[in-house]
Scaffold this motif. Structure first.
Motif, PDB file in Angstrom:
ATOM      1  N   ALA A 197      50.378  22.768 -50.146  1.00 28.61           N
ATOM      2  CA  ALA A 197      51.771  23.233 -49.990  1.00 28.61           C
ATOM      3  C   ALA A 197      52.325  23.700 -51.332  1.00 28.61           C
ATOM      4  CB  ALA A 197      52.622  22.109 -49.410  1.00 28.61           C
ATOM      5  N   PHE A 198      51.994  22.960 -52.402  1.00 31.08           N
ATOM      6  CA  PHE A 198      52.452  23.384 -53.739  1.00 31.08           C
ATOM      7  C   PHE A 198      51.823  24.715 -54.138  1.00 31.08           C
ATOM      8  CE2 PHE A 198      53.920  18.946 -54.885  1.00 31.08           C
ATOM      9  CZ  PHE A 198      55.209  19.318 -55.207  1.00 31.08           C
ATOM     10  N   GLU A 199      50.531  24.881 -53.822  1.00 31.57           N
ATOM     11  CA  GLU A 199      49.857  26.156 -54.146  1.00 31.57           C
ATOM     12  C   GLU A 199      50.559  27.316 -53.451  1.00 31.57           C
ATOM     13  OE1 GLU A 199      45.550  26.476 -53.853  1.00 31.57           O
ATOM     14  OE2 GLU A 199      45.407  24.295 -54.033  1.00 31.57           O
ATOM     15  N   LYS A 200      50.855  27.098 -52.172  1.00 33.32           N
ATOM     16  CA  LYS A 200      51.506  28.135 -51.364  1.00 33.32           C
ATOM     17  C   LYS A 200      52.885  28.455 -51.946  1.00 33.32           C
ATOM     18  CE  LYS A 200      52.702  28.590 -46.532  1.00 33.32           C
ATOM     19  NZ  LYS A 200      52.812  27.818 -45.283  1.00 33.32           N
ATOM     20  N   LEU A 201      53.587  27.387 -52.295  1.00 33.05           N
ATOM     21  CA  LEU A 201      54.946  27.521 -52.852  1.00 33.05           C
ATOM     22  C   LEU A 201      54.915  28.319 -54.161  1.00 33.05           C
ATOM     23  CD1 LEU A 201      57.319  24.461 -53.263  1.00 33.05           C
ATOM     24  CD2 LEU A 201      56.853  25.908 -55.206  1.00 33.05           C
ATOM     25  N   ILE A 202      53.953  28.015 -55.033  1.00 31.14           N
ATOM     26  CA  ILE A 202      53.880  28.720 -56.321  1.00 31.14           C
ATOM     27  C   ILE A 202      53.584  30.202 -56.101  1.00 31.14           C
ATOM     28  CG2 ILE A 202      52.591  28.904 -58.503  1.00 31.14           C
ATOM     29  CD1 ILE A 202      52.153  25.793 -58.248  1.00 31.14           C
ATOM     30  N   LYS A 203      52.627  30.474 -55.187  1.00 31.57           N
ATOM     31  CA  LYS A 203      52.294  31.888 -54.905  1.00 31.57           C
ATOM     32  C   LYS A 203      53.507  32.626 -54.353  1.00 31.57           C
ATOM     33  CE  LYS A 203      47.315  31.490 -54.210  1.00 31.57           C
ATOM     34  NZ  LYS A 203      46.245  31.292 -53.225  1.00 31.57           N
ATOM     35  N   ALA A 211      51.405  18.029 -57.932  1.00 30.58           N
ATOM     36  CA  ALA A 211      51.582  19.422 -58.348  1.00 30.58           C
ATOM     37  C   ALA A 211      50.560  19.824 -59.415  1.00 30.58           C
ATOM     38  CB  ALA A 211      53.001  19.630 -58.860  1.00 30.58           C
ATOM     39  N   MET A 212      50.173  18.852 -60.274  1.00 27.47           N
ATOM     40  CA  MET A 212      49.173  19.160 -61.307  1.00 27.47           C
ATOM     41  C   MET A 212      47.872  19.642 -60.676  1.00 27.47           C
ATOM     42  SD  MET A 212      49.537  16.021 -63.981  1.00 27.47           S
ATOM     43  CE  MET A 212      51.112  15.608 -64.684  1.00 27.47           C
ATOM     44  N   LEU A 213      47.513  19.021 -59.548  1.00 26.83           N
ATOM     45  CA  LEU A 213      46.276  19.420 -58.876  1.00 26.83           C
ATOM     46  C   LEU A 213      46.395  20.835 -58.326  1.00 26.83           C
ATOM     47  CD1 LEU A 213      45.441  16.051 -57.097  1.00 26.83           C
ATOM     48  CD2 LEU A 213      44.525  16.938 -59.245  1.00 26.83           C
ATOM     49  N   ALA A 214      47.585  21.194 -57.885  1.00 29.48           N
ATOM     50  CA  ALA A 214      47.802  22.569 -57.410  1.00 29.48           C
ATOM     51  C   ALA A 214      47.669  23.552 -58.571  1.00 29.48           C
ATOM     52  CB  ALA A 214      49.182  22.677 -56.766  1.00 29.48           C
ATOM     53  N   ILE A 215      48.191  23.145 -59.745  1.00 34.57           N
ATOM     54  CA  ILE A 215      48.069  23.995 -60.944  1.00 34.57           C
ATOM     55  C   ILE A 215      46.583  24.205 -61.278  1.00 34.57           C
ATOM     56  CG2 ILE A 215      48.530  24.115 -63.455  1.00 34.57           C
ATOM     57  CD1 ILE A 215      51.053  24.471 -61.664  1.00 34.57           C
ATOM     58  N   ASP A 216      45.806  23.096 -61.255  1.00 37.85           N
ATOM     59  CA  ASP A 216      44.364  23.188 -61.546  1.00 37.85           C
ATOM     60  C   ASP A 216      43.695  24.159 -60.584  1.00 37.85           C
ATOM     61  OD1 ASP A 216      44.768  21.340 -63.504  1.00 37.85           O
ATOM     62  OD2 ASP A 216      43.968  19.634 -62.363  1.00 37.85           O
ATOM     63  N   SER A 217      44.039  24.020 -59.316  1.00 31.71           N
ATOM     64  CA  SER A 217      43.421  24.851 -58.293  1.00 31.71           C
ATOM     65  C   SER A 217      43.760  26.332 -58.493  1.00 31.71           C
ATOM     66  CB  SER A 217      43.883  24.372 -56.910  1.00 31.71           C
ATOM     67  OG  SER A 217      43.499  25.299 -55.938  1.00 31.71           O
ATOM     68  N   LEU A 218      45.035  26.619 -58.767  1.00 35.45           N
ATOM     69  CA  LEU A 218      45.458  28.017 -58.955  1.00 35.45           C
ATOM     70  C   LEU A 218      44.838  28.606 -60.234  1.00 35.45           C
ATOM     71  CD1 LEU A 218      49.211  27.843 -57.888  1.00 35.45           C
ATOM     72  CD2 LEU A 218      47.315  28.852 -56.611  1.00 35.45           C
TER      73      LEU A 218
END
Lengths: 391, 293
Positions: free
Chosen positions: A363-369, A274-281
């Motif tokens: 998937a985490f990025e999508k979920l956060i959005k 999930a941290m990587l998704a945070i970085d990406s977003l």
């Protein structure tokens, strides 16, 4: 401090060995097997001077642990999924009798359909059993927290059993590097186990006596106050551990939340993904962060409220279902914990990663959005199960 | 006593004496009469001989909703005279209520200790039960005494519930109840309160409870003199005794001790009269004799 590569299960077994456990009573179950196999091997070769009790079930495993802990033996076990469920009633006995058994739970889903793979269904089914419970996110943490668990549980102002949760396969079966502490440092960190009420014919005591209605309530009140007050020792232990290892642990951990408006909440090994998704977003300009629950019991109410007080939205990712209830068990507890706050973030509930289903960074990025959209639209009464075919 | 107000009963007995069944019979009889009634037990440790409580509430016309135990009874029934000295059976008993005691003593003898602002009813239910049933189990017998002393239920109303519960043994139980009904002696209330049993029960606060409810003082069971639970007591005939010690080994209470002369005897303060020693003795040294005799 030596850096080595090792499978998570074996690192956990090494931690138990380094803590000089006296008794291991366990029944093998996937994905916990490698931990107890390794410990059996260490006992068989004489590298670990302990009694290994190969019991006939998990119910017996925990029952044997009660006995060994009660005579003052440092006691370790590990289980997973169905095995944890088979222990269920004895878990309550361990915590109520204040026996500091240390157990690594390799988190696994619950059948049916038969699934040996990971999720948090087993954890959520035992959340009220009175144990101290904490989550590891990688092999290093699994090793560190197992060591810390002995020092915490056996402290005379604590005397509670401790569960260290590690995700099935994602942590139990992954090989990655971790730092091993020197044995002398560990020996200095974890004092010898001295159970103050140990069974001893020379100094007889009664353990596990009858509690009629005129005593039971007082017994439960005393137990509950004692469990809540263990946090002091937990924090103190982690502070001492930081001095020893340089690695710090907190009841609630945050990642890039200082300026965040929205945060995701996770527990366990998926937190690192999930941290990587945070970085990406963040690279896409979204002010998002990550909040992780390290300490599950006693629940860190104050730390959680402090961590989320500036957020507008908290997106909670559950790896279990509370069937027929408020669907995500963690989301439900978070809502309850935040309810008394005058201003509080909106809580959006997602469920995923069930039965070993992978959750990718994307998937985490999508979920956060999606969570941000739902919060904006005030769609807060429902929940969403991610990545389900047929939506 | 009439049925326009709720009549509350508290039964004092010992595990195995049938206090719970007595309460059930009263409730079923009242229900058969079209009244509203409830019966429920309050169990402690489930063991034979330990003091137990059972409760009834009866009302002519209003459903009974309260679920808590009876603390201010209109009727107190004592199945076992041994309880009178260890439990404050009169606790909370209402003025003009009824205290029904099973005792071999006469009403005039008992009045000194148990008369108060309530009616005192006495019957030797143990004697009747032995005669009619062959065993000192007094629950059905005491029903007759209770019906006589309380007067809100007809004696005949018990027949149905007793038949249902006791089957082939019902006729002797019904006879025992009727005999007790006829033999029960009742004294009217007096103004003075009798001397009460002081029950010193000090319960710990939550702060005083040790981790895990550990009991650190050994031998605390010694204060529970379980000897008053028994109806039969051991009689040793040492002329046949070979001092093998099997009685000592098998005694579940650990209350058989060896004397300096090598013979064994049971400690009357703790022997519950279970008779296991008598069964196990290979030389038939031990016989169980009726406590009352």
């Amino acid at each position: 401090m030596k850096r080595i590569g090792m499978e998570g299960s074996l690192a956990i077994a090494e931690a138990a060995k380094a803590a000089h456990v006296d008794v291991v009573a366990a029944y093998p179950i996937t994905p916990q097997t490698h931990i107890v196999e390794k410990l059996a091997e260490l006992v068989a070769t004489g590298e670990l001077k302990a009694d290994y009790i190969p019991v006939e079930s998990e119910h017996s495993a925990m029952s044997a642990c009660l006995g060994s802990c009660a005579v003052g033996a440092r006691t370790f076990t590990a289980t997973a999924g169905q095995g944890l469920e088979l222990m269920h009633e004895v878990l309550y006995v361990a915590s109520s009798m204040r026996l500091p058994i240390i157990m690594v739970v390799v988190n696994r889903s619950l059948s049916a359909p038969l699934s040996v793979w990971g999720d948090h269904s087993d954890v959520m089914a035992v959340r009220d059993c009175g144990w101290i419970q904490m989550f590891a996110e990688n092999v290093q943490q699994a090793y560190d927290l197992t060591l810390c668990a002995f020092k915490i549980g056996e402290d005379h102002s604590v005397l509670f059993p401790v569960m260290v949760h590690v995700d099935g396969f994602h942590l139990s079966h992954v090989i990655e590097p971790y730092f091993v502490l020197n044995q002398e440092d560990i020996d200095g960190f974890i004092p010898p186990y001295r159970y103050p009420y140990a069974l001893n014919p020379a100094k007889p005591v009664t353990l596990g006596a009858f509690g009629p209605p005129n005593v039971y309530t007082e017994a439960k009140k005393a137990q509950e106050v004692a469990l809540l007050s263990t946090k002091k020792v937990i924090l103190n232990t982690w502070t001492q551990f930081k001095k020893l290892s340089g690695r710090s642990y907190n009841p609630v951990e945050v990642y890039k939340t200082d300026d965040a408006d929205v945060a995701l909440m996770t527990m366990g090994s998926f937190s690192e993904t999930a941290m990587l998704a945070i970085d990406s977003l963040r690279s896409q300009g979204l002010k998002v962060g990550l909040v992780r629950l390290r300490l599950w019991r006693p629940f860190p109410f104050d730390e959680l409220r402090a961590a989320v007080s500036n957020l507008s939205t908290l997106i909670v990712f559950d790896r279990a279902i509370s069937s027929g209830g408020p669907p995500g068990p963690v989301a439900s507890e978070i809502r309850s914990a935040l309810y008394p706050m005058k201003t509080r973030p909106k809580v959006v509930s997602f469920i995923g990663g069930l039965g070993g289903r992978d959750v990718t960074v994307q998937a985490f990025e999508k979920l956060i959005k999606k969570g941000i959209e739902k919060a904006k639209a005030d769609q807060l009464t429902d929940y969403e199960m991610i990545e389900v075919r047929g939506q | 006593m009439n049925g326009q107000q709720t009549t509350e009963f508290r039964w004092h007995g010992r595990g195995g004496q049938g206090a719970v069944t007595s309460a059930e019979m009263i409730a079923l009889a009242a229900i058969e009469e079209g009244k509203f009634a409830q019966a429920f037990p309050s169990f402690g440790p489930e063991r034979r001989g330990a003091p137990v409580l059972a409760f009834n509430r009866v009302h002519d016309s209003i459903p009974i909703k309260i679920r808590s135990g009876v603390t201010n009874p209109d009727v107190v029934v004592v199945l076992d005279p041994g309880l009178l000295t260890i439990i404050d059976v009169m606790a909370g008993l209402k003025e003009n209520g009824v205290l029904v005691i099973n005792s071999p003593k006469s009403l005039s003898e008992l009045k000194k200790d148990y008369s108060g602002p309530w009616n005192l009813a006495v019957v030797d239910a143990t004697k009747i039960a032995r005669k009619e049933l062959g065993v000192p189990i007094v629950n059905t017998t005491m029903l007759g005494a209770v019906v006589k002393a309380v007067g809100i239920i007809k004696l005949e109303s018990l027949n149905g519930p007793i038949k249902e519960h006791f089957g082939a043994r019902a006729p002797s139980n019904i006879t025992a109840a009727r005999e007790a009904y006829e033999q029960t002696q009742i004294a009217p209330p007096v103004k003075t309160m009798p001397k009460r049993v002081e029950v010193l029960e000090v319960l710990p606060s939550w702060q005083e409870i040790l981790p895990g409810c550990v009991v650190t003082s050994p031998g605390s069971a010694k204060q529970y003199r379980t000897g008053d639970w028994r109806s039969k007591y051991t009689d040793f005939d040492y002329s046949r005794c070979i001092k093998c010690g099997l009685c000592y080994i098998f005694c579940p209470e650990g209350c058989i001790e060896q004397r300096p002369d090598g013979y064994f005897e049971s400690n009357k303060y703790y022997c519950k009269g279970c008779g296991i020693c008598a069964t196990e003795c290979p030389k038939e040294v031990i016989s169980m004799i009726e406590e009352a005799s």
